[in-house]
Design a protein around this motif. Structure first.
Motif, PDB file in Angstrom:
ATOM      1  N   ILE A 148       0.896  -1.150   0.000  1.00  0.00           N
ATOM      2  CA  ILE A 148       0.000   0.000   0.000  1.00  0.00           C
ATOM      3  C   ILE A 148       0.937   1.203   0.000  1.00  0.00           C
ATOM      4  CG2 ILE A 148      -0.258  -0.243   2.532  1.00  0.00           C
ATOM      5  CD1 ILE A 148      -2.926   1.225   2.367  1.00  0.00           C
ATOM      6  N   ILE A 192      -8.214  -1.369 -11.930  1.00  0.00           N
ATOM      7  CA  ILE A 192      -7.852  -2.697 -12.447  1.00  0.00           C
ATOM      8  C   ILE A 192      -6.674  -3.249 -11.657  1.00  0.00           C
ATOM      9  CG2 ILE A 192      -7.197  -4.019 -14.509  1.00  0.00           C
ATOM     10  CD1 ILE A 192      -8.116  -1.683 -16.221  1.00  0.00           C
ATOM     11  N   GLY A 246      -7.492  -7.963 -13.962  1.00  0.00           N
ATOM     12  CA  GLY A 246      -7.011  -7.991 -15.336  1.00  0.00           C
ATOM     13  C   GLY A 246      -5.727  -7.204 -15.465  1.00  0.00           C
TER      14      GLY A 246
HETATM   15  N1  SAH Z   1      -2.790   1.641  -5.345  1.00  0.00           N
HETATM   16  C1  SAH Z   1      -2.488   0.588  -4.375  1.00  0.00           C
HETATM   17  C2  SAH Z   1      -1.019   0.244  -4.296  1.00  0.00           C
HETATM   18  C3  SAH Z   1      -0.548  -0.384  -5.530  1.00  0.00           C
HETATM   19  S1  SAH Z   1       0.810  -1.488  -5.422  1.00  0.00           S
HETATM   20  C4  SAH Z   1      -3.023   0.925  -3.011  1.00  0.00           C
HETATM   21  O1  SAH Z   1      -3.529   2.023  -2.811  1.00  0.00           O
HETATM   22  O2  SAH Z   1      -2.954   0.053  -2.137  1.00  0.00           O
HETATM   23  C5  SAH Z   1       0.763  -1.915  -7.149  1.00  0.00           C
HETATM   24  C6  SAH Z   1      -0.310  -2.867  -7.552  1.00  0.00           C
HETATM   25  O3  SAH Z   1      -0.293  -2.956  -8.975  1.00  0.00           O
HETATM   26  C7  SAH Z   1      -0.109  -4.277  -7.034  1.00  0.00           C
HETATM   27  O4  SAH Z   1      -1.239  -4.686  -6.343  1.00  0.00           O
HETATM   28  C8  SAH Z   1       0.094  -5.096  -8.305  1.00  0.00           C
HETATM   29  O5  SAH Z   1      -0.442  -6.396  -8.228  1.00  0.00           O
HETATM   30  C9  SAH Z   1      -0.632  -4.260  -9.338  1.00  0.00           C
HETATM   31  N2  SAH Z   1      -0.231  -4.449 -10.729  1.00  0.00           N
HETATM   32  C10 SAH Z   1       1.009  -4.705 -11.233  1.00  0.00           C
HETATM   33  N3  SAH Z   1       0.970  -4.784 -12.578  1.00  0.00           N
HETATM   34  C11 SAH Z   1      -0.318  -4.572 -12.944  1.00  0.00           C
HETATM   35  C12 SAH Z   1      -1.000  -4.547 -14.205  1.00  0.00           C
HETATM   36  N4  SAH Z   1      -0.357  -4.759 -15.363  1.00  0.00           N
HETATM   37  N5  SAH Z   1      -2.338  -4.312 -14.198  1.00  0.00           N
HETATM   38  C13 SAH Z   1      -3.016  -4.102 -13.028  1.00  0.00           C
HETATM   39  N6  SAH Z   1      -2.422  -4.138 -11.821  1.00  0.00           N
HETATM   40  C14 SAH Z   1      -1.092  -4.358 -11.773  1.00  0.00           C
END
Ligand code: SAH
Length: 222
Positions: A68, A113, A140
């Motif tokens: 996070i 997503i 996705g």
């Molecule tokens: N916004 C989140 C933190 C993101 S951490 C929050 O507030 O908690 C980054 C996230 O991106 C991870 O959960 C990871 O699984 C996801 N992720 C990585 N590549 C991705 C993709 N191609 N499409 C969607 N999600 C992706």
């Protein structure tokens, strides 16, 4: 950085107040953004064992080896998006759902997503339980965006990518804004790309540290 430990509701409240004054001191001036950070209960988005650190300004681990984001980074990215009430926003990388909840406090609709299906399920369940009805979550590869819901006023990518995914730009409205960590490994910079017709104006901001974007961006077609 505030790193006090909070165990009781009163301690969480004072932790939140200290976090907000730290964000202000570090250049978060947008009152709406500060208000949104104050509203969203971050302790509901972290692992139970980390609740007492919910309002320290640091990234924390969530399931699936993901994180996070640090509150300062969430605030800075949200401020850079220059949101208006009526906006529709796409997020790539739902993770815990925290950033999506902050966005949902500020705008009309959020589409998020997540590539890890179990994180997507958990985030959707959490967002519904907390009453964020204006967020849609799907599992996705965010590389392809969310065609049926496009065009978006703003796009936020919360995983680091070596380049700006073209399809996301295609799903932005004219004058739309995209904010993301651009780069690889330890070399990542927050950028904002603004769409002017066929031209993209790119501005660079703070250096940041995000988990890598996975999926099609890592293939030759990406
Ligand atoms: N916004 C989140 C933190 C993101 S951490 C929050 O507030 O908690 C980054 C996230 O991106 C991870 O959960 C990871 O699984 C996801 N992720 C990585 N590549 C991705 C993709 N191609 N499409 C969607 N999600 C992706």
């Amino acid at each position: 950085m505030y790193s006090g430990e909070a165990r009781t509701a009163a301690e969480l409240d004072s932790g939140r107040a200290m976090l907000l004054s730290g964000l202000r001191a570090n250049g978060i001036r947008d009152q709406q953004v500060l208000h949104a950070i104050a509203q969203v209960p971050r302790q509901e988005f972290v692992r139970p064992e980390d609740r007492r650190w919910a309002y320290s300004d640091e990234a924390l681990p969530i399931a699936g080896g993901q994180t996070i984001s640090q509150p300062y980074v969430v605030a800075a990215m949200t401020q850079l998006l220059q949101l208006r009430r009526e906006d529709r926003v796409l997020e790539v990388g739902t993770g815990s759902g925290y950033q999506a909840a902050v966005l949902a406090t500020l705008v009309r609709e959020v589409y998020s997503i997540e590539i890890d299906a179990s994180l997507a399920d958990a985030a959707l369940e959490r967002l519904r339980r907390l009453g964020y009805g204006n967020v849609q979550v799907r599992a996705g590869d965010g590389f392809y965006g969310w065609e049926e819901a496009a065009p978006f006023d703003a796009v936020i990518v919360t995983a680091a990518a070596p380049r700006i995914p073209e399809r996301l730009v295609a799903q932005m409205k004219p004058d739309g804004r995209l904010v993301m960590p651009l780069g690889e490994g330890l070399q990542q910079t927050l950028i904002r790309a603004r769409k002017h017709g066929y031209r993209l104006q790119v501005e660079r901001f703070d250096d940041v540290l995000f988990v890598p974007m996975r999926g099609a961006i890592r293939t030759p077609e990406g």
